[in-house]
Enzyme design. Sequence first.
Site, mmCIF file in Angstrom:
data_model
loop_
_atom_site.group_PDB
_atom_site.id
_atom_site.type_symbol
_atom_site.label_atom_id
_atom_site.label_comp_id
_atom_site.label_asym_id
_atom_site.label_seq_id
_atom_site.Cartn_x
_atom_site.Cartn_y
_atom_site.Cartn_z
ATOM 1 N N LYS A 1 -2.819 7.104 -11.427
ATOM 2 C CA LYS A 1 -1.912 5.821 -11.595
ATOM 3 C C LYS A 1 -0.732 6.140 -12.412
ATOM 4 C CE LYS A 1 -5.176 2.950 -9.903
ATOM 5 N NZ LYS A 1 -5.777 1.356 -9.685
ATOM 6 N N LYS B 1 -6.709 9.040 0.264
ATOM 7 C CA LYS B 1 -7.594 7.865 0.709
ATOM 8 C C LYS B 1 -7.043 6.764 1.054
ATOM 9 C CE LYS B 1 -8.833 5.227 -3.467
ATOM 10 N NZ LYS B 1 -9.849 4.376 -4.214
ATOM 11 N N LYS C 1 -5.759 -0.053 -1.099
ATOM 12 C CA LYS C 1 -5.088 -1.317 -0.982
ATOM 13 C C LYS C 1 -3.695 -1.400 -1.661
ATOM 14 C CE LYS C 1 -8.523 -3.415 -3.695
ATOM 15 N NZ LYS C 1 -8.450 -2.843 -5.073
#
Length: 339
Positions: free
Chosen positions: A119, A201, A204
Amino acid sequence: MEQNLTEPKKRIFSGVQPSGNITLGNYLGAIKNWVSLQDDYECIFAMMDLHTITVRQTPAELRKRTLELLALYIACGIDPQKSTLFIQSHNSAHAELAWVLNCYTYMGELQRMTQFKDKSSRHADNINAGLFTYPVLMASDILLYQTDLVPVGKDQMQHIEICRDVAQRFNGLYGDVFKIPEGLLVKSGAKVMSLTEPTKKMSKSDPNPKAFISMMDDFNVIAKKIKSAVTDSEGVIEFRPEDDAKAGINNLLTIMAAMTGSTPETVAKDFEGQGYGTFKGAVADAVVEAIRPIREEYDRIIKDKAYLQSIYTSGAENAYRIAQRTLKKVYKKVGFIIE
Ligand code: ATP
Ligand code: LTN
């Protein structure tokens, strides 16, 4: 999953961040699995909004998504009569315990976290301290409820490990304050991959909406996304999980298997010799049919704001009551004056 009837039910805690529209990955990897745990365990599920602000959010969107997530939990089959459902920020104990545990967690432990590395590279303009201490807040979520089991996807196991380490360290200093929780990996293990880059992966928060199937997408959009999913030029329907060149087909086989309660290998046999177009059409139909009843339920529930409010209000009361017991114990142990 059977338990001895004379023993109290074990407690489960888990949650999802309202950071975007819930994807098929979140459903198959997390929420669907929770539904089946409700009868055998005492379950607490939360909307993790405190975690969500580690990445910049639009306030009105965050509010909307938090409520949508609650409606979706219920539409997927989480029963508010059986499980406690609440919004993380409604229970101040999470932030309070997180502060204390920050003082018992080492920088070195946090620096190793894959999610932080991921992140912070994706949001290089906003590598804030909250992103760094995210696992400490997550440990607090879990430890406040004296949780036995935490059902999460594989990507979260590193966070469960750090939670256990911090709890053991604290207990080592002050006695048995926290129950040491265990991660519970989803049995079907469905890790759903991105439709555009199938070695990553499905997420969202992916900036490319074609990469994920949102549980909120129009049915024809879902079908279109699946039909244009990246595959390969070999044209053979075979499940080869070790072969990255086959990642697209492997992913569609995994999704189809999860939808039909089968295995990717069996699905591959069923479609042997058929073209990718036919196969993708069948996957699209299966996904749409699985999502349809959830969506109908969702559309009904999301309109009923008073109902949703009553669920999250009573959920927060219950969560607060349980959490206070742990928090008071912790405050006493570290030397705070508690009235
Ligand atoms: P973000 O993109 O904001 O990081 P996310 O889509 O990765 O979010 P989380 O809120 O981090 O989702 O995860 C919620 C739960 O869903 C976790 O238990 C996680 O393991 C599971 N999960 C997330 N993505 C997938 C996926 N692609 N396949 C299976 N399970 C998943
Ligand atoms: N980090 C989790 C969401 C989360 C969570 C938790 C899951 C926050 N706190 C406590 C289980 C228990 C994720 O799925 N990304």
